[in-house]
Enzyme design. Structure first.
Site, PDB file in Angstrom:
ATOM      1  N   HIS A 267       0.833  -1.212   0.000  1.00  0.00           N
ATOM      2  CA  HIS A 267       0.000   0.000   0.000  1.00  0.00           C
ATOM      3  C   HIS A 267       0.871   1.268   0.000  1.00  0.00           C
ATOM      4  O   HIS A 267       0.750   2.118  -0.885  1.00  0.00           O
ATOM      5  CB  HIS A 267      -0.919  -0.010   1.230  1.00  0.00           C
ATOM      6  CG  HIS A 267      -1.789   1.200   1.347  1.00  0.00           C
ATOM      7  ND1 HIS A 267      -3.103   1.213   0.962  1.00  0.00           N
ATOM      8  CD2 HIS A 267      -1.534   2.452   1.807  1.00  0.00           C
ATOM      9  CE1 HIS A 267      -3.619   2.413   1.162  1.00  0.00           C
ATOM     10  NE2 HIS A 267      -2.683   3.190   1.688  1.00  0.00           N
ATOM     11  N   GLU A 268       1.754   1.360   0.970  1.00  0.00           N
ATOM     12  CA  GLU A 268       2.613   2.552   1.051  1.00  0.00           C
ATOM     13  C   GLU A 268       3.551   2.593  -0.160  1.00  0.00           C
ATOM     14  O   GLU A 268       3.880   3.674  -0.656  1.00  0.00           O
ATOM     15  CB  GLU A 268       3.410   2.582   2.358  1.00  0.00           C
ATOM     16  CG  GLU A 268       2.570   2.526   3.647  1.00  0.00           C
ATOM     17  CD  GLU A 268       1.495   3.594   3.763  1.00  0.00           C
ATOM     18  OE1 GLU A 268       1.659   4.692   3.204  1.00  0.00           O
ATOM     19  OE2 GLU A 268       0.442   3.318   4.390  1.00  0.00           O
ATOM     20  N   HIS A 271       1.898   4.469  -2.827  1.00  0.00           N
ATOM     21  CA  HIS A 271       2.040   5.925  -2.642  1.00  0.00           C
ATOM     22  C   HIS A 271       3.423   6.376  -3.128  1.00  0.00           C
ATOM     23  O   HIS A 271       3.569   7.412  -3.785  1.00  0.00           O
ATOM     24  CB  HIS A 271       1.907   6.294  -1.163  1.00  0.00           C
ATOM     25  CG  HIS A 271       0.501   6.250  -0.633  1.00  0.00           C
ATOM     26  ND1 HIS A 271      -0.521   6.999  -1.173  1.00  0.00           N
ATOM     27  CD2 HIS A 271      -0.053   5.574   0.407  1.00  0.00           C
ATOM     28  CE1 HIS A 271      -1.654   6.769  -0.477  1.00  0.00           C
ATOM     29  NE2 HIS A 271      -1.388   5.907   0.478  1.00  0.00           N
ATOM     30  N   GLU A 297      -4.794   7.655  -2.849  1.00  0.00           N
ATOM     31  CA  GLU A 297      -5.328   6.370  -2.380  1.00  0.00           C
ATOM     32  C   GLU A 297      -5.635   5.455  -3.565  1.00  0.00           C
ATOM     33  O   GLU A 297      -5.578   4.234  -3.429  1.00  0.00           O
ATOM     34  CB  GLU A 297      -6.584   6.585  -1.532  1.00  0.00           C
ATOM     35  CG  GLU A 297      -6.278   7.049  -0.115  1.00  0.00           C
ATOM     36  CD  GLU A 297      -5.382   6.095   0.677  1.00  0.00           C
ATOM     37  OE1 GLU A 297      -5.678   4.885   0.707  1.00  0.00           O
ATOM     38  OE2 GLU A 297      -4.378   6.542   1.240  1.00  0.00           O
TER      39      GLU A 297
HETATM   40 ZN    ZN Z   1      -2.840   5.318   1.938  1.00  0.00          ZN
END
Ligand code: ZN
Length: 506
Positions: A267-268, A271, A297
């Site tokens: 997830h990160e 980003h 997101e």
């Molecule tokens: Zn996030």
């Protein structure tokens, strides 16, 4: 004033932007250090330094010279390029943000939030909503008032939404969430009656050291250049971008939960991939970095869920993952692992929710925020309404406020209008997948080799490189057409119908 032409004025503006980036680099670094490496009793000195740096930041941005400079540039807009116009617009927004709330109200609010944070933590630990309620009442009142400062032409909650996702309104969200709810609630109901998935093995003992190696392996799979991206540990995972050549992500290793760190790294990592692929030409300007919460997101959730929890990808990486825990996972097949990390089950805690039910948690918060800000729901009614909506949307009984309306940090931090970005991001991601497949064809074979080259190149071309040049809705539309939540509904329905062996008709 030392500029006589728009070109010179742009240069003067760039000098301000560069200083702004330098100051925020220093401030973010201190905050990042606090969350990852600083010893626990070091807050005082840090607070002092941050206070002084914020004063510098305020002085830099609120400088009347800046307003004159920006007015001059706006008057001479015809001499500016498309990119420069957007840069001026974004800088104007930053300057206005500082000056739009009267200084004394801003200070009072900051102090309120500071106290509210401590009170909320204690109230959450002790299941004591009444202790937090008076603070929340004040925070809501402030936000309602600030909404008028942000944009008096919009309804208060629309003005707040616009702060996180430019252009998004209740009208758009009502339609979006209604569509989602109509599809997800019955799907969750069918899953409740289907054969449950066993994910017990994900909670065996997984030593942190081996998990760290596994996290490094996933960073390699994501092809994130470690020369530009750090991976550290913190209480809650997050991403900090100092610039597009220096991004830091964090994770947290729970020895009794393998999926938590694995998927927070992906997830990160999503980003980070976004930030690292922003075009160099925007560096140290207002156009640098990801454009909004929702688009950010969309990227993190794209890698975490759409890629990271897809069957071919899980089958591709699982043999390596198992090699880090050969005994613990000896009896677990790739199929078992795939099913476990996708298990859908209504639960109480948003941050632990699965891909399917996650949006229902967001919808509860959206409904409540909308009514709190409109003044049609009082803070004292909040816990009961929260519990009622959890029952209605997720079918679960909330046993206490700790696991109910006190669970998130957002409201004590003053963030109203932030939650919907999570759901929007998920839906944007599904739409990007659809557009990507039109361009690249089926992805199965590439994912089965854990080869993300084409996926990353598509996202870099259509989303990442543009940084903050376009408004979120325009960026999305250029990449894959006007926002259409049907793509997300279809994606979820197909994925979970297949996973649980449901029939589309019943
Ligand atoms: Zn996030």
């Amino acid at each position: 004033m030392s500029y006589t032409t728009p070109a010179e004025a742009m240069q003067a503006l760039r000098a301000v932007e560069a200083k702004q980036w330098a100051l925020s680099h220093a401030m973010n670094m201190i905050v990042y250090d606090a969350a990852t490496a600083a010893p626990k009793n070091t807050a005082e000195g840090r607070g002092h330094t941050l206070g002084i740096l914020s004063e510098y930041m305020y002085g830099l941005i609120a400088d009347p010279e800046n307003q004159a400079l920006l007015s001059y540039l706006r008057e001479n807009e015809s001499a500016l390029s498309f990119e420069e116009k957007r840069e001026v617009e974004l800088m104007k927004k930053t300057c206005d943000q500082l000056s739009r709330i009267p200084q004394e109200e801003y200070t009072e609010y900051e102090m309120l939030l500071n106290d509210a944070q401590t009170v909320w933590e204690k109230a959450k630990n002790e299941n004591d909503f009444p202790a937090f309620a008076p603070y929340l009442e004040k925070i809501v009142a402030f936000n309602r008032k600030f909404a008028g400062y942000y944009n008096p032409d919009l309804l208060p909650y629309d003005a707040l939404l616009n702060e996180y996702e430019e252009g998004v309104t209740m009208e758009i969200l009502d339609a979006f969430f209604e569509k989602l709810r109509a599809a997800i609630v019955p799907l969750v109901e069918k899953i409740r009656r289907a054969k449950p998935i066993d994910d017990g093995f994900l909670h065996r003992h997984f030593p942190a050291d081996a998990q760290k190696k596994c996290a490094e392996y996933l960073m390699e799979v994501l092809k994130i250049d470690r020369g530009y991206c750090g991976l550290a540990e913190s209480e809650h995972p997050f991403t900090d971008n100092f610039n597009n050549k220096d991004v830091r992500i964090t994770t947290h290793f729970y020895e009794n939960n393998l999926a938590s760190a694995l998927y927070s790294v992906i997830h990160e990592g999503g980003h980070a991939i976004y930030e690292l692929a922003c075009d160099d030409k925007y560096t140290r300007t207002a156009l640098a970095g990801g454009v909004s919460m929702g688009i950010h997101e969309s990227q993190s959730r794209f890698f975490e869920n759409i890629i990271g929890r897809s069957k071919p990808f899980v089958f591709a990486v699982y043999p390596q993952i198992r090699a880090f825990f050969p005994e613990t996972l000896a009896d677990v097949s790739a199929e078992d692992f795939y099913r476990a990390v996708n298990k859908a089950e209504p639960s109480l805690i948003r941050t632990e929710a699965d891909e399917l039910t996650y949006c229902l948690h967001i919808m509860v918060r959206y409904e409540l925020e909308k009514r709190l800000i409109a003044g049609t729901l009082s803070v004292s009614e909040l816990p009961a309404e929260w519990n009622r909506l959890y029952k209605e949307y997720l079918g679960v009984d909330v046993p206490d406020d700790t696991r109910g309306c006190l669970q998130d940090t957002h409201w004590s931090g003053g963030s109203f209008g932030y939650f919907p970005s999570y759901a929007l991001g998920s839906a944007y991601g599904a739409q990007m997948l659809w557009a990507m497949k039109k361009d690249l064809g089926d992805l199965t074979e590439r994912l089965a080799r854990a080869d993300l080259t084409d996926v990353k190149a598509w996202l870099a071309e259509h989303i990442h490189r543009h940084a903050s040049l376009y408004q979120p809705s325009v960026l999305l539309e250029n990449a894959c057409g006007a926002f259409d939540p049907d793509h997300y509904v279809r994606y979820l329905t197909e994925k979970f119908t297949a996973l649980y062996g449901l029939s589309l008709q019943d």
